[in-house]
Enzyme design. Structure first.
Site, short mmCIF file in Angstrom:
data_model
loop_
_atom_site.label_atom_id
_atom_site.label_comp_id
_atom_site.label_asym_id
_atom_site.label_seq_id
_atom_site.Cartn_x
_atom_site.Cartn_y
_atom_site.Cartn_z
N HIS A 162 0.82 -1.21 0.00
CA HIS A 162 0.00 0.00 0.00
C HIS A 162 0.85 1.26 0.00
O HIS A 162 0.47 2.28 -0.58
CB HIS A 162 -0.94 -0.01 1.20
CG HIS A 162 -2.23 -0.72 0.93
ND1 HIS A 162 -2.94 -1.39 1.90
CD2 HIS A 162 -2.95 -0.87 -0.22
CE1 HIS A 162 -4.03 -1.91 1.35
NE2 HIS A 162 -4.05 -1.61 0.09
N ARG A 179 -13.06 -12.82 -11.46
CA ARG A 179 -12.54 -14.19 -11.45
C ARG A 179 -13.07 -14.92 -10.23
O ARG A 179 -13.03 -14.39 -9.11
CB ARG A 179 -11.01 -14.18 -11.41
CG ARG A 179 -10.38 -15.58 -11.42
CD ARG A 179 -8.86 -15.51 -11.44
NE ARG A 179 -8.31 -15.02 -10.18
CZ ARG A 179 -7.02 -14.75 -10.00
NH1 ARG A 179 -6.17 -14.91 -10.99
NH2 ARG A 179 -6.60 -14.32 -8.83
N ASN A 208 1.36 -14.92 -16.01
CA ASN A 208 2.22 -15.22 -14.87
C ASN A 208 2.34 -16.73 -14.67
O ASN A 208 3.44 -17.28 -14.54
CB ASN A 208 1.70 -14.57 -13.59
CG ASN A 208 1.64 -13.06 -13.70
OD1 ASN A 208 2.13 -12.47 -14.66
ND2 ASN A 208 1.04 -12.42 -12.72
N ASP A 209 1.20 -17.42 -14.64
CA ASP A 209 1.22 -18.88 -14.47
C ASP A 209 1.54 -19.59 -15.78
O ASP A 209 2.20 -20.63 -15.77
CB ASP A 209 -0.11 -19.38 -13.92
CG ASP A 209 -0.14 -19.38 -12.40
OD1 ASP A 209 0.95 -19.35 -11.79
OD2 ASP A 209 -1.24 -19.40 -11.82
N ARG A 263 -9.64 -9.93 -8.67
CA ARG A 263 -9.25 -11.07 -7.84
C ARG A 263 -10.16 -11.08 -6.60
O ARG A 263 -10.16 -10.13 -5.83
CB ARG A 263 -7.80 -10.93 -7.39
CG ARG A 263 -6.78 -10.80 -8.51
CD ARG A 263 -5.38 -10.66 -7.91
NE ARG A 263 -4.35 -10.44 -8.89
CZ ARG A 263 -3.93 -9.23 -9.28
NH1 ARG A 263 -4.46 -8.14 -8.75
NH2 ARG A 263 -2.97 -9.11 -10.18
N GLU A 309 -4.15 -20.36 -18.53
CA GLU A 309 -2.89 -20.28 -17.79
C GLU A 309 -2.17 -21.62 -17.69
O GLU A 309 -1.11 -21.72 -17.07
CB GLU A 309 -3.13 -19.70 -16.39
CG GLU A 309 -4.28 -20.33 -15.65
CD GLU A 309 -4.74 -19.53 -14.43
OE1 GLU A 309 -3.93 -18.76 -13.88
OE2 GLU A 309 -5.91 -19.68 -14.04
N ARG A 314 8.60 -19.03 -10.47
CA ARG A 314 9.04 -17.64 -10.63
C ARG A 314 9.57 -17.04 -9.33
O ARG A 314 10.17 -15.97 -9.34
CB ARG A 314 7.91 -16.77 -11.19
CG ARG A 314 6.66 -16.67 -10.32
CD ARG A 314 5.61 -15.81 -11.02
NE ARG A 314 4.42 -15.60 -10.22
CZ ARG A 314 3.33 -16.33 -10.28
NH1 ARG A 314 3.29 -17.36 -11.11
NH2 ARG A 314 2.28 -16.06 -9.54
N CYS A 373 -4.53 -10.79 -18.68
CA CYS A 373 -4.52 -10.13 -17.37
C CYS A 373 -3.23 -10.38 -16.60
O CYS A 373 -3.11 -9.99 -15.45
CB CYS A 373 -5.73 -10.55 -16.54
SG CYS A 373 -5.84 -12.33 -16.28
#
Length: 579
Positions: free
Chosen positions: A191, A335, A457-458, A298, A434, A468, A505
């Protein structure tokens, strides 16, 4: 002169003397209590919690006036933590069950939650540990009678150096006196980093031990683009970075004209640029930064840091709030629950697995935990009556999984129909791509969905067989590898053959060097962090779709990610200028 390297958290340049923020340690003494004393201790703790809530409300209002609504919502999250009986209640229980003082109970519960969140792989959820630290530090300070330290009283613009900055610390920074900040720990999704980007304060985090390497006599250049800190630079370096800083200010003014502009190439090819979010507060920032909607909501945040599943009503309100944040017709892609892997729930008894990322998670878990899944589906469907809500299932590997999920969705629709609860019966339903297996049967899957969203990413991790988060094999995390590009092309082509749209995404969607390739491959929707929206739109406006197609086709036949990246930079001056 020396150079330190960390994580680029907020763009920009800061040049100035160092101010090292001292770490005020609040020491907690563990005391044993009698049963009678424990009752009084619960009351003392409750009073300090109420004081903290009052402080946070004041800080929220100051932040709203000084920075904006989006950043002020961070403190609403902290207020909600202090209203949550699953957090506050556990501390009270600990005081009474173990007969210990409030400070010790607060520390124990906080340590437990911080450990849970920090063990997660998902960067967004990992950084939520900072929220619990911030809230806990505030209440602990009140319990101990410690004075809250302000960090805004500086005589001149400085580069602030700290072990870490909580959102409370960051919100109190005076932009006229703090040129930038650098910290030992933290990540791009913390944050404090999010607020730094919103406040336009350059920041570098994750420098490990910067506080011990510098002194108040040092002078530094902070580069928020590369994540570097140049200590005691030469006159030539100072002049060089002053010129860079001036050019960046001009660049920021130029980008503002793209805030409400369409996402279109110079020769008229239109795409959609949307944003990834983790909670309703993030949607405000995405809207402010010119996103055309949400490409990935998410939903895990609703389930984390609590003792039981969120109710249907809680979920419905969150989804509805995001839908109403954007103008009518803006896409909101939600999602379904992607728990498992690195994201665990204490109240969901998940098995210990040798490799949880290849195990019982995401859609596999939801198909097994049918009632939990139905609750979420009902909430999403109900929210679809308030905007252009779409839904997608994560980690689909087979046609059978997709059909099983849709069968449960059909049951939920029948239930809503029977109770005459409104929803959009034509709500689009898609899947995350993914897993390589899903790419290879994407021609079959495309016949049964409304859209694809590629989770790079996946997809990269599974295709390259490289975790990763493992430094030993991190060099294989190559989104621009020809094998990945070929999988992306196959996915997009198979979606288009069935008249369906394909989005992305994963982090790759917001990469300036990847955008021309993705345009050339025919990607329809780019979903990225809010701060990446305007740079992406500006870059697209300087590209021609035919040039992008040519470069993408050439890239597919190259042999390495490095070759492809070099080719993009060499072929497209617009990219070279922006990265």
């Amino acid at each position: 002169m020396s150079k330190l390297t960390g994580i680029a958290a907020a763009p920009g340049y800061a040049i100035g003397p160092v101010f090292i923020m001292s770490e005020e340690k609040l020491v907690t003494e563990r005391k044993s209590l009698t049963v009678y004393e424990a009752q009084g201790e619960v009351s003392r703790f409750t009073d300090r919690v109420e004081e903290a809530i009052v402080q946070l409300r004041e800080l929220k209002e100051q932040t709203r006036l000084k920075i904006g609504e989006e950043q002020a919502e961070i403190f609403e999250t902290h207020i909600l933590v202090l209203h949550d009986e699953e957090f506050v209640g556990r501390i009270k229980e600990l005081i009474q069950e173990q007969l210990i003082n409030a400070e010790a109970a607060l520390q124990d519960v906080t340590d437990e939650l911080v450990m849970i969140f920090e063990s997660m792989d998902d960067p967004y959820l990992k950084e939520r540990a900072a929220d619990f630290r911030d809230v806990s530090k505030r209440v602990l300070g009140l319990l101990l009678g410690a004075k809250q330290k302000s960090i805004s009283d500086f005589d001149q613009p400085v580069v602030l150096i700290a072990g870490d900055l909580t959102p409370s610390d960051t919100a109190q920074l005076d932009r006229d006196r703090v040129a930038g900040f650098a910290t030992n720990i933290g990540g791009r999704t913390s944050h404090s980093a999010i607020m730094a980007r919103s406040m336009e304060i350059p920041a570098v985090v994750g420098l490990k031990d910067v506080t011990s390497q510098l002194s108040d006599q040092d002078f530094v250049i902070l580069d928020g683009f590369t994540g570097t800190l140049i200590v005691n630079p030469s006159e030539e370096q100072i002049a060089e970075y002053q010129e860079k800083k001036q050019k960046y200010e001009v660049h920021k003014e130029q980008m503002k004209k793209y805030l409400h502009a369409p996402s279109v190439t110079s020769d008229g090819h239109k795409v959609e640029i949307v944003s990834n979010i983790g909670n309703p507060g993030d949607a405000l920032g995405a809207n402010r930064n010119g996103a055309e909607g949400i490409g990935l909501f998410r939903t895990e945040f609703l389930y984390m840091g609590r003792a039981d599943f969120p109710t249907e009503e809680e979920q419905f309100k969150a989804y509805k709030e995001v839908a109403e944040t954007f103008k009518e017709g803006s896409p909101i892609v939600i999602r379904t629950l992607d728990i498992g892997g690195d994201k665990e729930l204490d109240y969901l008894d998940l098995p210990n697995e040798m490799n949880p990322f290849l195990g019982y998670r995401a859609i596999r878990l939801c198909l097994d935990q049918k009632e939990m899944f139905k609750t979420q589906l009902r909430a999403i469907l109900r929210a679809s009556a308030y905007g252009n809500v779409k839904m997608m299932y994560p980690m689909i590997a087979t046609v059978q999984e997709l059909r099983a999920a849709n069968a449960i969705l059909a049951e939920v629709k029948q239930d809503l129909d029977a109770r005459q609860i409104p929803y959009n019966s034509a709500m689009e339903v898609g899947i995350m791509i993914e897993i390589p297996a899903a790419v290879l049967i994407s021609d079959q899957l495309a016949k049964e969905v409304d859209f694809f969203s590629i989770g790079t990413n996946d997809l990269v991790q599974y295709t390259m067989a490289a975790d990763r988060m493992n430094e030993k094999v991190s060099h294989l995390t190559q989104p621009m590898n020809p094998s990945i590009l070929r999988l992306i092309k196959m996915t997009i082509d198979n979606a288009h053959k069935e008249g369906k749209w394909a989005g992305m995404c994963g982090e790759m969607a917001g990469s300036l060097i990847a955008i021309p390739i993705l345009l050339g491959l025919g990607l329809d929707e780019f979903s990225m962090s809010a701060g990446s929206v305007l740079p992406a739109r500006m870059l697209m406006s300087n590209l021609k779709i035919e040039d992008a197609k040519k470069i993408a086709n050439e890239a597919l036949n190259m042999q390495s990610a490095a070759d492809i990246e070099a080719h993009v930079i060499k072929s497209l001056p617009a990219v070279a200028e922006m990265i």
